[in-house]
Design an enzyme around this catalytic site. Structure first.
Site, PDB file in Angstrom:
ATOM      1  N   CYS A   1       0.825  -1.216   0.000  1.00 48.05           N
ATOM      2  CA  CYS A   1       0.000   0.000   0.000  1.00 48.05           C
ATOM      3  C   CYS A   1       0.858   1.264   0.000  1.00 48.05           C
ATOM      4  O   CYS A   1       0.388   2.339  -0.364  1.00 48.05           O
ATOM      5  CB  CYS A   1      -0.923   0.011   1.220  1.00 48.05           C
TER       6      CYS A   1
ATOM      7  N   THR B   1      -0.469 -16.952  -0.787  1.00 44.88           N
ATOM      8  CA  THR B   1       0.084 -16.836  -2.145  1.00 44.88           C
ATOM      9  C   THR B   1      -0.310 -15.546  -2.871  1.00 44.88           C
ATOM     10  O   THR B   1       0.145 -15.302  -3.987  1.00 44.88           O
ATOM     11  CB  THR B   1      -0.327 -18.056  -2.984  1.00 44.88           C
ATOM     12  N   GLY B   2      -1.171 -14.740  -2.251  1.00 40.55           N
ATOM     13  CA  GLY B   2      -1.461 -13.412  -2.797  1.00 40.55           C
ATOM     14  C   GLY B   2      -2.297 -13.422  -4.060  1.00 40.55           C
ATOM     15  O   GLY B   2      -3.131 -14.304  -4.289  1.00 40.55           O
ATOM     16  N   ALA B   3      -2.048 -12.428  -4.898  1.00 39.79           N
ATOM     17  CA  ALA B   3      -2.818 -12.257  -6.131  1.00 39.79           C
ATOM     18  C   ALA B   3      -1.912 -11.684  -7.213  1.00 39.79           C
ATOM     19  O   ALA B   3      -0.831 -11.169  -6.930  1.00 39.79           O
ATOM     20  CB  ALA B   3      -4.009 -11.326  -5.889  1.00 39.79           C
TER      21      ALA B   3
ATOM     22  N   GLU C   1     -11.724   5.073 -16.994  1.00 37.06           N
ATOM     23  CA  GLU C   1     -12.503   4.142 -16.181  1.00 37.06           C
ATOM     24  C   GLU C   1     -13.647   3.553 -17.023  1.00 37.06           C
ATOM     25  O   GLU C   1     -14.403   4.296 -17.644  1.00 37.06           O
ATOM     26  CB  GLU C   1     -13.072   4.862 -14.960  1.00 37.06           C
TER      27      GLU C   1
ATOM     28  N   SER D   1     -10.956 -25.708   3.297  1.00 35.12           N
ATOM     29  CA  SER D   1     -11.767 -26.924   3.343  1.00 35.12           C
ATOM     30  C   SER D   1     -10.922 -28.172   3.567  1.00 35.12           C
ATOM     31  O   SER D   1     -11.457 -29.251   3.819  1.00 35.12           O
ATOM     32  CB  SER D   1     -12.546 -27.070   2.032  1.00 35.12           C
TER      33      SER D   1
END
Length: 463
Positions: A46, A113-115, A184, A284
């Site tokens: 960030c 593992t994030g994105a 946008e 799960s």
């Protein structure tokens, strides 16, 4: 004699790094191993726009917990190392660092593992499988360093995406002396953060300093010798195309959860594309936890799954996973409030709960108040607008948004009310601190609730 607990964590970002820290706090004797595919331990993604802006002097200042810190805590961190296989039967992982192969057994495994940045299908945006020179995403320190090296005064910068990251970068590049255009695809900016009427207020401020095209899609780019030179955008309503001269293009269109390892071992993947986790950060699959941008969790208001993407939530998931994997107990709230904030072009925004579009099928009554941070007679006052949404039948606060002075702190207060399931009638009577140089006698946040409460009373009376 108690056997040593073995905890393996895949990913050393905010989620994985935090999980390691709290696992160590919970079990001082556990064997904790972290595999990180990148070159750095836990740092603030960030903070990247502010390092590019120069507000943070060096990118390495963003590193919150160094390799040495982890070593002192007896946490074994492997950088530049990718996990390629997970064996559930034997409870082991296989990782690779260059030509080196590393095998590690585990009792508990945490996926962090994030994105990955999502790049929209823009024609000619890549050459030989790589983004054109001058085209960037912003996800890592390396991305930030490359963007900084590419910034030139009086040149033209284009940003695709008017979310929080896109507008933070627009502010940064504007301050660096670039001519900035934001594109946008949706009809309004900040669509996942503010309702249209609130974001319109922000848009007016932006348009005084940069160019903004809403309802426009980027269709193709032009290049010269492998370097981007222009971006072609199309009006979604008219089909008209506009050519924008572009020397630097930043794609800020969101991310996709990285779930390949989770799928490999059979973790349930939710409809948002993230790994389903519960209030203990459990997946799960038994003994497997997951945290951060690779996961989805339930929204506090809608009870629907949402992607996890806010750093504050990621860290709390990391706390839960770390403590629980190490034998302790930590339970997350039953849903995400999605409390969020940012600041750009001198304007602070904040919100909690879903935007109107997300809860359009629910009986919601909203009210808005425009006021000031201080009494009107006191010098130095700044404007503040607050909007609150409540459930028509129960009166419970479902959402709140603020634009202006101390927006975040006001939204934090409303977030507390939401978590405690206060009604608007209860909250409007909140006794807020008052002194002329600090705050008005009745704060904008309670006055906004007064507006909603009156509308709610009239609506119920008419029925």
């Amino acid at each position: 004699m108690t056997e040593t607990r073995h905890i393996v964590i895949i990913g050393c970002g905010a989620g994985g790094g935090t999980a390691a820290q709290f696992a160590r706090k919970t079990d001082r004797t556990a064997s904790i191993t972290v595999f990180e595919k990148g070159p750095y331990t836990q740092y603030s993604k960030c903070g990247l726009p502010y390092a590019i802006a120069g507000i943070i002097p060096k990118f390495h200042d963003l590193i919150e917990f160094s390799e040495d810190w982890f070593k002192k805590e007896h946490i074994d961190v492997h950088l530049n190392t990718s996990v390629v296989e997970i064996d559930l039967q034997d409870r082991g992982v296989i990782a690779e660092k260059g030509l080196e192969r590393i095998e590690k057994k585990f009792d508990r495994l945490i996926l962090a593992t994030g994105a990955q940045p999502w790049v929209p299908p823009i024609q000619n945006i890549k050459k030989d499988g790589q983004l054109l020179s001058g085209v960037f995403v912003l996800r890592t320190i390396n991305d930030g360093e490359q963007i900084l090296s590419y910034i030139k005064k009086e040149k033209n910068a284009t940003i695709i995406g008017a979310g929080l990251i896109g507008l933070e970068m627009a502010d940064t590049l504007h301050k660096k002396g670039m001519q900035v255009t934001v594109v946008e695809a949706l009809p309004s900016i900040l669509a996942n953060t503010l309702d249209d009427d609130m974001s319109d207020q922000v848009l007016q401020t932006l348009q005084e300093k940069i160019s903004v095209y809403t309802n426009h899609c980027a269709t193709r780019s032009e290049e010269h010798q492998g370097v981007i030179s222009a971006l072609i955008i199309k009006d979604a309503l008219t089909g008209k195309e506009i050519k924008i001269k572009t020397d630097l293009l930043i794609i800020a269109t969101g991310t996709e959860p990285e779930t390949s390892l989770a799928r490999m071992i059979g973790c349930v993947i939710g409809k948002t594309g993230g790994i389903q986790v519960n209030e203990k950060a459990e997946t799960s699959v038994q003994h497997i936890y997951a945290v951060g941008d690779c996961t989805e969790y339930i929204d506090f208001v809608t009870n629907e799954p949402v992607c996890v993407g806010l750093g504050s939530i990621v860290v709390r998931q990391g706390i839960a996973a770390g403590i629980n994997a190490a034998g302790g107990t930590y339970i997350l709230p039953k849903g995400l409030l999605l409390t969020r904030t940012s600041e750009f072009f001198g304007l602070e925004i904040a919100a909690v709960g879903p935007v109107k579009q997300t809860i359009r099928n629910r009986p919601v009554v909203t009210g808005k108040y425009k006021g000031f941070s201080l009494p009107e007679y006191f010098p130095g006052k700044n404007p503040i607008t607050i909007k609150v949404g409540v459930h028509e039948q129960t009166g419970h606060i479902l959402s709140a948004q603020a634009v202006g002075s101390n927006a975040a702190q006001r939204i934090n207060t409303l977030a507390s009310a939401m978590l405690g399931k206060m009604t608007v009638e209860e909250f409007r009577k909140l006794e807020t601190a008052y002194a002329p140089p600090i705050a008005p006698t009745l704060d904008a946040l309670t006055l906004a609730c007064d507006v909603v409460a009156l509308k709610l009373t009239r609506k119920r009376r008419d029925v």
